[in-house]
Scaffold this active site. Structure first.
Site, short mmCIF file in Angstrom:
data_model
loop_
_atom_site.label_atom_id
_atom_site.label_comp_id
_atom_site.label_asym_id
_atom_site.label_seq_id
_atom_site.Cartn_x
_atom_site.Cartn_y
_atom_site.Cartn_z
N LYS A 53 -26.50 -91.17 3.17
CA LYS A 53 -27.24 -90.87 4.41
C LYS A 53 -28.54 -91.67 4.45
O LYS A 53 -28.92 -92.22 5.48
CB LYS A 53 -27.51 -89.36 4.51
CG LYS A 53 -26.26 -88.58 4.88
CD LYS A 53 -26.38 -87.08 4.66
CE LYS A 53 -25.02 -86.42 4.89
NZ LYS A 53 -24.99 -85.00 4.56
N GLN A 97 -28.81 -80.43 2.76
CA GLN A 97 -27.46 -80.65 2.23
C GLN A 97 -26.86 -79.34 1.70
O GLN A 97 -27.50 -78.63 0.94
CB GLN A 97 -27.51 -81.73 1.12
CG GLN A 97 -26.17 -82.17 0.61
CD GLN A 97 -25.31 -82.88 1.66
OE1 GLN A 97 -25.83 -83.57 2.53
NE2 GLN A 97 -24.01 -82.70 1.59
N ASP A 120 -27.61 -81.41 12.21
CA ASP A 120 -26.30 -80.99 11.71
C ASP A 120 -25.55 -80.17 12.76
O ASP A 120 -24.35 -79.96 12.64
CB ASP A 120 -26.49 -80.09 10.47
CG ASP A 120 -26.16 -80.79 9.17
OD1 ASP A 120 -25.30 -81.68 9.19
OD2 ASP A 120 -26.77 -80.43 8.14
N1 GUN Z 1 -22.01 -80.53 3.11
C1 GUN Z 1 -20.77 -80.96 3.46
N2 GUN Z 1 -20.76 -81.41 4.73
C2 GUN Z 1 -22.02 -81.26 5.20
C3 GUN Z 1 -22.64 -81.57 6.44
O1 GUN Z 1 -22.02 -82.05 7.41
N3 GUN Z 1 -23.97 -81.28 6.53
C4 GUN Z 1 -24.66 -80.72 5.50
N4 GUN Z 1 -25.95 -80.45 5.69
N5 GUN Z 1 -24.12 -80.43 4.34
C5 GUN Z 1 -22.81 -80.71 4.19
#
Ligand code: GUN
Length: 287
Positions: A53, A97, A120
Site C-alpha cells: 500500500k 490494517q 476502507d
Molecule cells: N485485511 C484484509 N483485507 C483488508 C482490507 O481491505 N482493509 C484492511 N484495513 N484490512 C484488511
C-alpha cells in the site's frame, strides 16, 4: 477455455489514471492526497500488504504515513492515534490494517475514524450509505471486483450472481454493490444447504471463503464468469485461490487468476478512495 481476466494490467491502468488526477489536484490546488496506514503487531501477511500500500501511494504521487505500533498497544492508545489522524490536514484517508490483536475491538477502532477518511469503507455510516444506495467510500475489494467486471466487458444487470462468503470485508458489501448494478444476488456460506447446486446456477460466481480450491467444475455453470477472491497459502508455500483454476477454466467464460486477479484491484480502489477523499476535502475547504 475461459478468458483470463488480467487484474494486474487493469489495476495498473487505473493507477496511471489516479496518478494523473493526483498531479492535477496538486497543480490546481496545491493538495497532495495523503494516506495513513496503521499496522498493530507484526503479522507477516499484514506487513506485506502494508508495504504494498505504501509503495502504491509513492507510485501514485501520494503522501503516505506508515504507523507501526507494537502488539502490546492498548485500544486506548490506538484510539488516541486515530483521533490525531482524524484532525491531521495532510491525511485524507486512514486505513487500519486488519486483523488487529485480540485485545483490541476492530469495531471500536473503525467507528473512531471520521467517516469521510474511512477509505476502507468499513465505517457503519458508510456501510449504511451503501445500503441506501448513496455515495460513500466503498469497500476496496468488492469495489475492485465490480470495476474488474466492468472493464472486462461483463454486463452485470439481470445476471444471477452467487457469492460464496458473507464477510463484512467482501461478501456482504459485494452483495449490495451487485444488487445496485441490478444483479439477482444470492449469498452462500458455511451453513448453506446444497451449496454446489446453488453455485452451479450462477452466471456470475464469486468465491470469497478462504478455502483452497473449494470451487470445482461441478459448481460452475458452462459459460459462467468466475471471480476468485481467495488467497490461500499451501503447505508447499504456493499461493492458490478458492477456485480450482485448472478444473474450472475449461467450462467458465471468464475467470480471474490468483495471484494477479482481484488482489491488485484492491490497492487500486484504495488509491481511488483516497484521491476522492482528498478532492472532497478540497471542496469542503473551498479551495
Ligand atoms: N485485511 C484484509 N483485507 C483488508 C482490507 O481491505 N482493509 C484492511 N484495513 N484490512 C484488511
Amino acid at each position: 477455455m475461459a478468458q483470463i481476466i488480467d487484474g494486474k494490467k487493469i489495476a495498473l491502468q487505473i493507477r496511471e489514471g489516479i496518478k494523473r488526477k493526483a498531479l492535477a489536484l496538486k497543480d490546481a490546488y496545491g493538495i497532495t492526497p495523503g494516506l495513513a496506514v496503521v499496522l498493530v503487531g507484526s503479522d507477516p501477511a499484514s506487513e506485506v500488504y502494508v508495504r504494498n500500500k505504501k509503495n502504491a501511494c509513492a507510485m501514485a504521487g501520494f503522501y503516505s504515513q506508515e504507523i507501526t505500533l507494537p502488539s502490546s498497544t492498548t485500544e486506548a492508545e490506538l484510539l488516541k492515534r486515530i483521533v490525531e489522524l482524524n484532525s491531521d490536514n495532510m491525511i485524507h484517508g486512514i486505513l487500519v490494517q486488519l486483523p488487529l490483536p485480540k485485545h483490541i475491538s476492530p469495531e471500536s477502532i473503525i467507528e473512531a475514524i471520521v467517516p469521510h477518511k474511512d477509505v476502507d469503507g468499513f465505517h457503519p455510516y458508510n456501510i449504511g450509505r451503501l445500503f441506501a444506495g448513496l455515495p460513500a467510500p466503498r469497500a476496496c475489494t468488492p469495489a475492485g471486483i465490480v470495476e474488474l467486471l466492468d472493464q472486462s466487458g461483463v454486463d452485470i444487470a439481470g445476471k444471477r450472481a452467487v457469492i460464496i462468503g458473507r464477510s463484512n470485508i467482501v461478501g456482504k458489501p459485494l452483495s449490495l454493490m451487485l444488487l445496485e448494478r441490478h444483479a439477482t444476488v444470492t449469498i452462500c456460506h458455511s451453513r448453506t444447504v446444497g451449496l454446489p447446486a446453488i453455485a452451479s446456477q450462477a452466471d456470475l460466481l464469486i468465491a470469497a471463503i478462504g478455502k483452497a480450491n473449494f470451487v470445482g467444475a461441478q459448481m460452475v455453470k458452462n459459460g459462467a464468469v468466475v471471480v476468485d477472491v481467495g488467497v490461500n497459502r499451501l503447505a508447499d508455500g504456493s499461493l492458490v485461490g478458492d477456485v480450482d483454476f485448472h478444473a474450472v477454466s475449461p467450462c467458465a467464460a471468464k475467470i480471474t487468476p490468483v495471484p494477479g486477479g482481484v488482489g491488485p484491484m484492491t490497492i487500486a480502489m484504495l488509491l481511488k478512495n483516497t484521491l476522492m477523499a482528498a478532492e472532497l476535502a478540497c471542496l469542503a475547504r473551498g479551495v
